[in-house]
Design a protein around this motif. Sequence first.
Motif, mmCIF file in Angstrom:
data_model
loop_
_atom_site.group_PDB
_atom_site.id
_atom_site.type_symbol
_atom_site.label_atom_id
_atom_site.label_comp_id
_atom_site.label_asym_id
_atom_site.label_seq_id
_atom_site.Cartn_x
_atom_site.Cartn_y
_atom_site.Cartn_z
ATOM 1 N N GLY A 2 -7.655 7.565 1.300
ATOM 2 C CA GLY A 2 -6.476 7.051 0.454
ATOM 3 C C GLY A 2 -6.417 7.808 -0.794
ATOM 4 O O GLY A 2 -5.718 8.381 -1.437
ATOM 5 N N GLU A 3 -7.883 7.743 -1.516
ATOM 6 C CA GLU A 3 -7.859 8.643 -2.752
ATOM 7 C C GLU A 3 -8.161 10.108 -2.528
ATOM 8 O O GLU A 3 -8.242 10.632 -3.845
ATOM 9 C CB GLU A 3 -8.598 7.777 -3.752
ATOM 10 N N SER A 135 -7.404 -3.671 -0.638
ATOM 11 C CA SER A 135 -6.390 -3.142 -1.490
ATOM 12 C C SER A 135 -6.284 -2.152 -2.452
ATOM 13 O O SER A 135 -7.555 -1.671 -2.843
ATOM 14 C CB SER A 135 -5.732 -4.612 -2.224
ATOM 15 N N LYS A 136 -5.164 -1.525 -2.915
ATOM 16 C CA LYS A 136 -5.345 -0.632 -3.997
ATOM 17 C C LYS A 136 -6.017 -1.045 -5.291
ATOM 18 O O LYS A 136 -6.592 -0.323 -5.950
ATOM 19 C CB LYS A 136 -3.942 -0.253 -4.357
ATOM 20 N N SER A 139 -9.747 -1.243 -4.563
ATOM 21 C CA SER A 139 -10.361 0.274 -4.643
ATOM 22 C C SER A 139 -10.293 0.660 -6.262
ATOM 23 O O SER A 139 -11.526 1.376 -6.163
ATOM 24 C CB SER A 139 -9.478 1.027 -3.500
#
Length: 296
Positions: A2-3, A135-136, A139
């Motif tokens: 994701g990141e 979740s964002k 994280s």
Amino acid sequence: MGEKDDGLGLSLSLGCATTQPSFKLNLMPMPSHHNMQIHHQKTSWNELFHSSNRNCDTRSFLGGIDVNIAPSTVECDEENGVSSPNSTVSSISGKRSEREPIGDETEAERASCSRGSDDEDGGAGDASRKKLRLSKEQSLLLEETFKEHSTLNPKQKLALAKQLNLRPRQVEVWFQNRRARTKLKQTEVDCEYLKRCCENLTEENRRLQKEVQELRALKLSPQLYMHMNPPTTLTMCPSCERVAVSSSSSSSAAPAPNGSTRLPMGGPNQQRPVPINPWAALPIHHRPFDASASRS
DNA sequence: ACGGGTTCTTTTGTTACGTCA
DNA sequence: ATTGACGTAACAAAAGAACCC
């Protein structure tokens, strides 16, 4: 991921994208407790908290999380587990199903990770190993915390878990995986850099071998040899083993890209060798291995 | 002081799941 | 809709450190 890489916060020690890496290999096996001294982290943290893990001498961190608050407030069910035989991780027994009391899961937990009958957190050998996606916000906070310190003591873990509505075990696993990812990334960077070093050295070696051959050929014809400039390339500083750059008056001795000089090929109007002090005009700090100098 | 046991943490490797092209 | 690659949460095993007896 994701990141991706930026999410990893990999302003790593090598900084390979930049020109001059502050190369620091982590090839030595490190003691288990102080080994993940990631450069971007504040090393003082580990000094502070690793030594105080047992004493629970924790301090507040990350602004909002006060780990010094009374156990009645910070303490969740995990806290009891720390002092109990079936404590947090208990990797000795491997009975992961026992490590987490699931009595008072928060609603967020239930929503996020207890899909179906996930009451045992996917225990050992259990086929119902459920995986949640953080979740964002979760994280983000984990990343922020990791930037501060790559390890957590039990109280910090608890506090962070509480703040994130996660189980302490999840926070613990996240940090474990995060450390592993960071280390892997660092290893890749180190590997890449060593590869380039090797290529450069190979190329340099090839070039020097060629020069040696040429010199040997020249030596067989003394007349030519007497009329050529000094073989500055092969003049080596005995202490630092760096090749000196000759201040020869000949324009044929153009510097090579790596700082040494090209072999002057003998020509009809070559001058005689001039006694020079090759080291005088070369202020070189003694470095056992200047890796950056060999990089292109 | 020393050794053994316990507890807890870490790293390392693996597995399984979620996401995306 | 399917599939393969990839990222990652979760797990397991091994080892080390701190602590206690």
